[in-house]
Scaffold this motif. Structure first.
Motif, mmCIF file in Angstrom:
data_model
loop_
_atom_site.group_PDB
_atom_site.id
_atom_site.type_symbol
_atom_site.label_atom_id
_atom_site.label_comp_id
_atom_site.label_asym_id
_atom_site.label_seq_id
_atom_site.Cartn_x
_atom_site.Cartn_y
_atom_site.Cartn_z
ATOM 1 N N SER A 90 -1.627 -6.570 -2.100
ATOM 2 C CA SER A 90 -1.868 -6.104 -1.098
ATOM 3 C C SER A 90 -0.899 -4.994 -1.181
ATOM 4 O O SER A 90 0.469 -5.395 -1.164
ATOM 5 C CB SER A 90 -1.995 -7.157 0.203
ATOM 6 N N GLY A 91 -0.819 -3.953 -0.447
ATOM 7 C CA GLY A 91 -0.190 -2.802 0.281
ATOM 8 C C GLY A 91 1.038 -3.613 0.399
ATOM 9 O O GLY A 91 2.372 -2.744 0.841
ATOM 10 N N THR A 92 1.004 -3.635 1.757
ATOM 11 C CA THR A 92 1.796 -4.784 2.079
ATOM 12 C C THR A 92 2.432 -5.510 1.912
ATOM 13 O O THR A 92 3.389 -5.804 2.229
ATOM 14 C CB THR A 92 1.124 -5.412 3.703
ATOM 15 N N ALA A 94 3.640 -5.069 -1.703
ATOM 16 C CA ALA A 94 3.863 -4.437 -2.920
ATOM 17 C C ALA A 94 5.580 -4.665 -3.306
ATOM 18 O O ALA A 94 6.231 -4.307 -2.682
ATOM 19 C CB ALA A 94 2.900 -2.847 -3.257
ATOM 20 N N ASP A 96 8.638 -3.293 -5.094
ATOM 21 C CA ASP A 96 9.033 -1.598 -4.687
ATOM 22 C C ASP A 96 8.923 -0.648 -6.276
ATOM 23 O O ASP A 96 8.976 0.295 -6.453
ATOM 24 C CB ASP A 96 10.947 -1.385 -5.203
ATOM 25 N N ASP A 125 -3.115 -0.703 -8.983
ATOM 26 C CA ASP A 125 -4.149 -0.415 -7.872
ATOM 27 C C ASP A 125 -2.881 -0.067 -6.328
ATOM 28 O O ASP A 125 -3.721 1.180 -6.131
ATOM 29 C CB ASP A 125 -4.840 -1.019 -8.097
ATOM 30 N N VAL A 126 -2.967 -1.093 -6.339
ATOM 31 C CA VAL A 126 -1.718 -0.851 -5.556
ATOM 32 C C VAL A 126 -1.005 -0.227 -5.444
ATOM 33 O O VAL A 126 -0.383 0.170 -4.693
ATOM 34 C CB VAL A 126 -1.702 -3.102 -4.826
ATOM 35 N N ALA A 127 0.399 -0.156 -6.386
ATOM 36 C CA ALA A 127 1.008 0.606 -6.782
ATOM 37 C C ALA A 127 1.080 1.944 -6.720
ATOM 38 O O ALA A 127 1.818 2.680 -6.275
ATOM 39 C CB ALA A 127 1.775 0.234 -8.178
ATOM 40 N N LYS A 129 -2.036 3.498 -4.821
ATOM 41 C CA LYS A 129 -2.021 3.330 -3.607
ATOM 42 C C LYS A 129 -0.375 4.391 -2.368
ATOM 43 O O LYS A 129 -0.940 4.669 -1.497
ATOM 44 C CB LYS A 129 -3.526 3.081 -2.992
ATOM 45 N N GLU A 130 -0.283 2.987 -2.999
ATOM 46 C CA GLU A 130 1.253 2.727 -2.098
ATOM 47 C C GLU A 130 2.105 3.827 -2.147
ATOM 48 O O GLU A 130 3.438 4.392 -1.956
ATOM 49 C CB GLU A 130 1.803 1.196 -2.056
ATOM 50 N N ARG A 131 1.925 4.414 -3.829
ATOM 51 C CA ARG A 131 2.874 5.611 -4.578
ATOM 52 C C ARG A 131 4.280 4.948 -4.393
ATOM 53 O O ARG A 131 5.191 5.372 -4.140
ATOM 54 C CB ARG A 131 2.735 7.562 -2.460
ATOM 55 N N LYS A 132 4.241 4.158 -5.378
ATOM 56 C CA LYS A 132 5.106 2.938 -5.654
ATOM 57 C C LYS A 132 5.364 3.590 -7.037
ATOM 58 O O LYS A 132 4.134 3.263 -7.790
ATOM 59 C CB LYS A 132 5.154 1.347 -5.554
#
Ligand SMILES: Cc1cc2nc3c(=O)[nH]c(=O)nc-3n(C[C@H](O)[C@H](O)[C@H](O)COP(=O)(O)O)c2cc1C
Length: 208
Positions: A90-92, A94, A96, A125-127, A129-132
């Motif tokens: 989850s993005g919550t 993710a 660093d 995919d999460v990394a 979308k979260e711009r990590k």
């Protein structure tokens, strides 16, 4: 000691397990927290590329690495390929940054097409979308047009494609030095300090 980061690290079934294993070792020795994921083919390739005898289950693998690298519980977490309750799903939760090392052409393609049917694909995919930062240490040669298009697609989506091709200008004397060249490049991208490999031009900076 530098600030502790949380890094997601995925091993997939490409040759070059040494790069991933050494990345894991250096991150843990620097005191960072690591969320480790491993595909089934990765476990096969580790058995072929190295002498390591890994146990089968994620929690056993976690204990194996804790003992091998002398780290305390709570620094390394190994997740199963369908452990959807893991923070990285989850993005919550993710990390660093995420490093896929080594990365297969198959995993590259799955991420490029947005398929999230295992935890490695989902975490990537999460990394994105979260711009990590997402570092993809691809191992394949030669490349097909499909590989090249997938690399470009992921680059446009924010990932960093860094094929496992170490330089020779440092005059490496061993495989370990070649491996450390790549691991140093990975750490550079993560913004982590290291002295794994000499830096270009450094020897010419000293006063005459
Ligand atoms: C010994 C061995 C070496 C392999 N090396 C590579 C490789 O370097 N690059 C690659 O893309 N696939 C390689 N493969 C094939 C992948 O493991 C296979 O496509 C697998 O389905 C990838 O799944 P994964 O990405 O989930 O790990 C290798 C397989 C084996 C058994």
């Amino acid at each position: 000691m530098a600030e502790q980061k949380t890094i997601s690290l995925a091993f997939t079934g490409a040759s070059g397990a040494q790069y991933g294993l050494r990345t894991l070792e250096v991150l843990l020795k620097q005191g960072h927290r690591v969320y480790l994921m491993m595909s089934k083919p990765a476990q096969v390739v580790i058995g072929m590329d190295t002498d390591l005898k890994l146990p089968g289950r994620p929690k056993e693998i976690q204990r194996f690495f804790e003992a091998r690298f002398g780290i305390d519980e709570g620094q390394l977490f190994v997740f199963d390929k369908e452990e959807w309750t893991a923070p990285v799903a989850s993005g919550t939760g993710a990390a660093d940054a995420m490093v896929i090392c080594p990365c297969t052409a198959g995993t590259l393609g799955a991420i490029a097409s947005g398929v999230s049917d295992n935890l490695i694909h989902r975490a990537a995919d999460v990394a994105l979308k979260e711009r990590k930062p997402l570092l993809v240490v691809l191992r394949e040669t030669p490349y097909s047009a499909i590989h090249l298009e997938n690399m470009l697609k992921l680059t446009h989506a924010g990932a960093t494609i860094m094929p496992s091709n170490p330089g020779f200008y440092t005059r490496p004397q061993s495989i370990d030095e070649l491996v450390d060249f790549m691991v140093g490049k990975i750490l550079d991208q993560l913004g982590l300090e290291h002295e794994l490999t000499p830096r270009w031009g450094e020897d010419r900076l000293s006063p005459p």
